[in-house]
Design an enzyme around this catalytic site. Structure first.
Site, PDB file in Angstrom:
ATOM      1  N   ASP A  18      39.790  36.412  36.713  1.00  0.00           N
ATOM      2  CA  ASP A  18      39.210  37.574  37.396  1.00  0.00           C
ATOM      3  C   ASP A  18      40.119  38.780  37.146  1.00  0.00           C
ATOM      4  OD1 ASP A  18      37.709  39.178  39.026  1.00  0.00           O
ATOM      5  OD2 ASP A  18      38.500  38.378  40.899  1.00  0.00           O
ATOM      6  N   MET A  19      39.561  39.829  36.588  1.00  0.00           N
ATOM      7  CA  MET A  19      40.365  41.015  36.308  1.00  0.00           C
ATOM      8  C   MET A  19      40.801  41.668  37.621  1.00  0.00           C
ATOM      9  SD  MET A  19      40.151  40.648  33.155  1.00  0.00           S
ATOM     10  CE  MET A  19      41.178  42.029  32.669  1.00  0.00           C
ATOM     11  N   TYR A  23      37.727  48.331  37.364  1.00  0.00           N
ATOM     12  CA  TYR A  23      37.315  49.673  36.945  1.00  0.00           C
ATOM     13  C   TYR A  23      38.524  50.629  36.935  1.00  0.00           C
ATOM     14  CZ  TYR A  23      32.328  48.456  37.505  1.00  0.00           C
ATOM     15  OH  TYR A  23      31.085  47.895  37.394  1.00  0.00           O
ATOM     16  N   ARG A  60      45.968  50.343  47.607  1.00  0.00           N
ATOM     17  CA  ARG A  60      45.722  49.391  48.707  1.00  0.00           C
ATOM     18  C   ARG A  60      46.928  49.301  49.637  1.00  0.00           C
ATOM     19  NH1 ARG A  60      42.355  44.370  45.811  1.00  0.00           N
ATOM     20  NH2 ARG A  60      41.272  45.711  44.328  1.00  0.00           N
ATOM     21  N   GLU A 121      34.629  38.738  35.295  1.00  0.00           N
ATOM     22  CA  GLU A 121      34.988  37.354  35.624  1.00  0.00           C
ATOM     23  C   GLU A 121      34.548  36.406  34.518  1.00  0.00           C
ATOM     24  OE1 GLU A 121      34.180  36.081  40.016  1.00  0.00           O
ATOM     25  OE2 GLU A 121      32.710  37.559  39.355  1.00  0.00           O
TER      26      GLU A 121
HETATM   27  P1  TTP Z   1      35.854  42.931  41.898  1.00  0.00           P
HETATM   28  O1  TTP Z   1      36.331  41.878  40.972  1.00  0.00           O
HETATM   29  O2  TTP Z   1      35.167  42.517  43.122  1.00  0.00           O
HETATM   30  O3  TTP Z   1      37.066  43.800  42.393  1.00  0.00           O
HETATM   31  P2  TTP Z   1      38.208  44.505  41.580  1.00  0.00           P
HETATM   32  O4  TTP Z   1      38.300  43.962  40.193  1.00  0.00           O
HETATM   33  O5  TTP Z   1      38.037  45.982  41.692  1.00  0.00           O
HETATM   34  O6  TTP Z   1      39.491  44.158  42.404  1.00  0.00           O
HETATM   35  P3  TTP Z   1      40.216  42.771  42.605  1.00  0.00           P
HETATM   36  O7  TTP Z   1      41.530  42.886  41.931  1.00  0.00           O
HETATM   37  O8  TTP Z   1      40.361  42.655  44.076  1.00  0.00           O
HETATM   38  O9  TTP Z   1      39.361  41.693  41.998  1.00  0.00           O
HETATM   39  O10 TTP Z   1      34.884  43.910  41.165  1.00  0.00           O
HETATM   40  C1  TTP Z   1      35.011  44.200  39.786  1.00  0.00           C
HETATM   41  C2  TTP Z   1      34.542  45.605  39.559  1.00  0.00           C
HETATM   42  O11 TTP Z   1      33.190  45.710  39.947  1.00  0.00           O
HETATM   43  C3  TTP Z   1      35.276  46.615  40.377  1.00  0.00           C
HETATM   44  O12 TTP Z   1      36.457  47.071  39.745  1.00  0.00           O
HETATM   45  C4  TTP Z   1      34.277  47.695  40.559  1.00  0.00           C
HETATM   46  C5  TTP Z   1      32.948  46.986  40.521  1.00  0.00           C
HETATM   47  N1  TTP Z   1      32.423  46.853  41.887  1.00  0.00           N
HETATM   48  C6  TTP Z   1      31.608  47.855  42.389  1.00  0.00           C
HETATM   49  O13 TTP Z   1      31.274  48.802  41.686  1.00  0.00           O
HETATM   50  N2  TTP Z   1      31.162  47.746  43.667  1.00  0.00           N
HETATM   51  C7  TTP Z   1      31.484  46.702  44.460  1.00  0.00           C
HETATM   52  O14 TTP Z   1      31.077  46.658  45.598  1.00  0.00           O
HETATM   53  C8  TTP Z   1      32.308  45.670  43.914  1.00  0.00           C
HETATM   54  C9  TTP Z   1      32.691  44.518  44.747  1.00  0.00           C
HETATM   55  C10 TTP Z   1      32.754  45.796  42.646  1.00  0.00           C
END
Ligand code: TTP
Length: 700
Positions: A18-19, A23, A60, A121
């Protein structure tokens, strides 16, 4: 509903990657000055600073959360950098993120079967790689273990008897290299080494950090990947599974974040996954049916036979937008304008998929979310509509509009309505999306795409003739035709006959997992549902429903702290054996000195899923055929087609979460409602005559 799949082997090695704040990382790569700084990506709508959709770990630390808007984030973290999501066609353009995700997938796929699960992912089946390592070069015989692997978190490590002192990394090193470990633990150790190496490669080639979970099945790997973020990995040894699940809140388990989880809580008093252990399989089956009952029984024991599907390309493509509050679309003309934008994007992606991957999509689906003012029945859902997909932007637009019209008629309960485009009878559209699904590769060996279409055409001339007759014979309706009463204002075109192209397929699909999409959203990304918030409740909600991560878990380690930490402590502790080993921290160190490997930037597209052609639509087909004055033979043909055609169903495996995630939240909910297996037929049909969908639009 969840499908129980027995685990054929408990010696698999599965990773979920999982990245981290994906974004944000993509934007930070574009603007290098943002690296290491509190940053968030916001929706393009600037109301109150825009809704946050991704938050860097540095931000964060200040308490900035995805549920906030830009203005609020500025209050808690004045130095935060807010980057607007790219915009195209008046909506968020996620192509940069999709392409960045593809870069990562390309790297990860080097070591094992790889399934792209969402935009950021990936699941990996590393069993073969781990077995090979165990046979040829087992960890116990390695002179050096990479620092990245030694930084792994091993669940339940405290339970293992270790004589090597209390240093956490020494314990991990010991666990990874035990000669007396079981074969499955040794395989997991090999998997941890492979994943550490892959994560480092991802960093070197793309500049992105990622986190990972390594376990013997997908369910556990996914649970683990979110446990230690960012830039870390977590291993789930077989022996720690029961402890992990024993305390895991039921709603945090994938597929239990929705109604099934709620029912377990309310009806059976189950609070943790471990609580399920008290119920026999029969009892669970009594409550939830054979499949779900068995699945729950297995889940309580950490059993999950789901395979990693070798899939690097999306199952579907989609484009959607929400129109909340006053921005709701209230005329067909306005809907048509936006459909046009959405269809253009969809068409571009289909073309690029066709050119790059030689794949064609077969089903076009329209979803919408609507309301009716002054109507007690306004909770009624706008029905999703599908038809065979014809290539070409104008044809996609035309078909999408027809699907919308069919849906609107059904939604309004005005089946014979024909109306003009700029009037409104008290309805509004708050979400709109189009998707292309059932994407299949053109068989290899086909000399050219057109050859393929021709060969398809030849296989079913009769069907083609029937279909073409329907199209050619169908006169266009004038806007004034078939108006129904004062309230009706839809303009019908004679596009429904194209539905007659749908041909049968006796293929039978599995019934759908209950609430799969909903639970995937809630749990699939390991966002903790009790902290779930929805950015879509805000006026400009656009792309995603927001999940809020457990900040206490994920923010404990911040990237900057980690780097500093590592630089300070690792260097001193590093044994001679480890010298020369790369680590992610060291990579960052090297960044300061300016050395950086630039990766190739692959490009890809995206995802989503097929839906159905309702009986109602078939009925409309026949009615409209008659209404247009077509011969009773044609009308009969329509009805024959309807009779021959079973309701469409879909395979849950074909639903790509990434695409679903990209839909407006309201539409996601709509889709979830559609994904109720008990309401679907198991029979699937597929159009065989692909060629005709590439024929020029009749009215062009
Ligand atoms: P996530 O993997 O849920 O979150 P993340 O990568 O930003 O952070 P984390 O390190 O906690 O995993 O989501 C991946 C991308 O999807 C995120 O960067 C932006 C987009 N996204 C949205 O646009 N809206 C949302 O509600 C979610 C959950 C993600």
């Amino acid at each position: 509903m969840p499908v129980a799949k027995p685990e054929l082997s408990d010696s698999r090695v599965i990773a979920h990657v999982d990245m981290d704040c994906f974004y944000v990382q993509v934007e930070q790569r574009k603007q290098r000055s943002l690296r290491g700084k509190p940053t968030a990506v916001v929706q393009y709508n600037s109301w109150q600073g825009g809704g946050l959709i991704a938050v860097s770990y540095e931000a964060r630390k200040f308490g900035v959360k995805r549920s906030m808007r830009g203005d609020e984030a500025k209050q808690v973290c004045p130095e935060i950098h807010l980057v607007q999501v790219p915009v195209a066609r008046g909506k968020a353009d996620l192509n940069d993120y999709r392409n960045a995700g593809s870069e990562v997938v390309t790297i990860l796929a080097r070591r094992g079967r790889c399934e792209r699960a969402s935009i950021d992912e990936v699941y990996l089946d590393l069993t073969i790689a781990a077995e090979a390592m165990l046979a040829d070069n087992p960890p116990e015989r390695l002179e050096t273990i990479s620092e990245e692997a030694v930084k792994s978190h091993i669940l339940g490590l405290e339970e293992f008897p270790v004589e090597v002192g209390s240093d956490a990394r020494e314990k991990v090193r010991h666990w990874l290299t035990r000669s007396d470990a079981s074969r499955r633990d040794k395989l997991l150790a090999c998997g941890a080494l492979v994943v550490a190496e892959l994560r480092l490669q991802v960093l070197e080639e793309t500049e992105f950090t990622c986190s990972a979970g390594i376990a013997h099945n997908k369910m556990l790997a996914k649970l683990a990947s979110g446990m230690n973020k960012p830039a870390q990995q977590t291993v789930v040894p077989f022996s720690s599974v029961s402890k992990l699940l024993g305390t895991l809140p039921i709603k945090k388990m994938k597929q239990l974040g929705g109604k099934l989880g709620t029912s377990l809580q309310i009806d059976l008093g189950v609070n943790t996954v471990g609580d399920l252990l008290q119920f026999s399989e029969e009892k669970l089956q009594d409550y939830y049916g054979v499949n779900t009952g068995s699945w729950l029984w297995n889940t309580a024991r950490g059993i999950n036979g789901e395979e990693v599907k070798g899939r690097l390309l999306p199952n579907s493509h989609g484009s959607g937008k929400t129109f909340p509050g006053p921005r709701a679309l209230k005329t067909v003309a306005n809907v048509e304008k936006w459909l046009s934008e959405l269809c253009e994007e969809l068409s571009e992606r289909l073309q690029s998929d066709l050119e790059q991957n030689k794949r064609i999509a077969h089903t076009l689906t329209l979803h919408a979310h609507a309301y009716k003012s002054n109507d007690a029945d306004s909770f009624k859902k706008f029905p999703s509509k599908s038809c065979p997909l014809r290539y070409g932007t104008s044809k996609i637009k035309e078909d999408a509009l027809s699907l919308f019209q069919a849906g609107l008629r059904e939604y309004l309960g005005l089946y014979n309505v024909k109306t003009s485009g700029n009037q409104n009878s008290g309805w509004g559209i708050t979400g709109l999306s189009v998707s292309a699904s059932k994407i299949l590769a053109i068989p290899s060996g086909t000399r050219s795409i057109m050859n393929y279409f021709h060969s398809q055409e030849d296989t079913c001339p009769q069907v083609k003739l029937s279909g073409e007759k329907l199209i050619q014979d169908a006169p266009l309706l004038s806007p004034s035709e078939n108006c129904l009463g004062s309230g009706g204002h839809l303009t019908l075109r004679s596009t429904e006959p194209r539905i007659a192209h749908c041909e049968e397929d006796t293929e039978t699909k599995d019934s759908l997992p209950l609430d799969r999409q909903e639970e995937d959203k809630e749990m699939g990304k390991e966002k903790l549902p009790d902290k779930e918030t929805s950015i879509c409740s805000s006026p400009d909600a656009e792309v995603y429903r927001g999940w809020e991560k457990d900040q206490t878990e994920s923010c404990g380690d911040y990237l900057t702290e980690k780097i500093r930490d590592t630089l300070e402590s690792e260097e001193g502790k590093k044994s001679n054996k480890e010298k020369g080993m790369s680590t992610i921290s060291r990579y960052f160190q090297s960044q300061h000195s300016g050395s950086l490997l630039k990766g190739e930037h692959a490009s890809t597209s995206k995802l989503r899923e097929p839906f159905s052609l309702s009986d109602c639509q078939s009925e409309l087909l026949q009615r409209n055929s008659l209404a247009r004055g077509e011969s009773s033979v044609d009308a009969h043909l329509c009805s024959q087609i309807k009779l021959k055609r079973p309701a469409w169903s879909y395979d849950i495996d074909e639903i790509d979460q990434d695409v679903l995630n990209e839909l407006p939240q309201q539409i996601q909910e709509e889709v979830q409602a559609w994904l109720r297996p008990q309401k679907r037929s198991n029979t699937v049909k597929r159009d065989l005559g692909i060629t005709r969908y590439f024929l020029p639009a009749k009215d062009k």
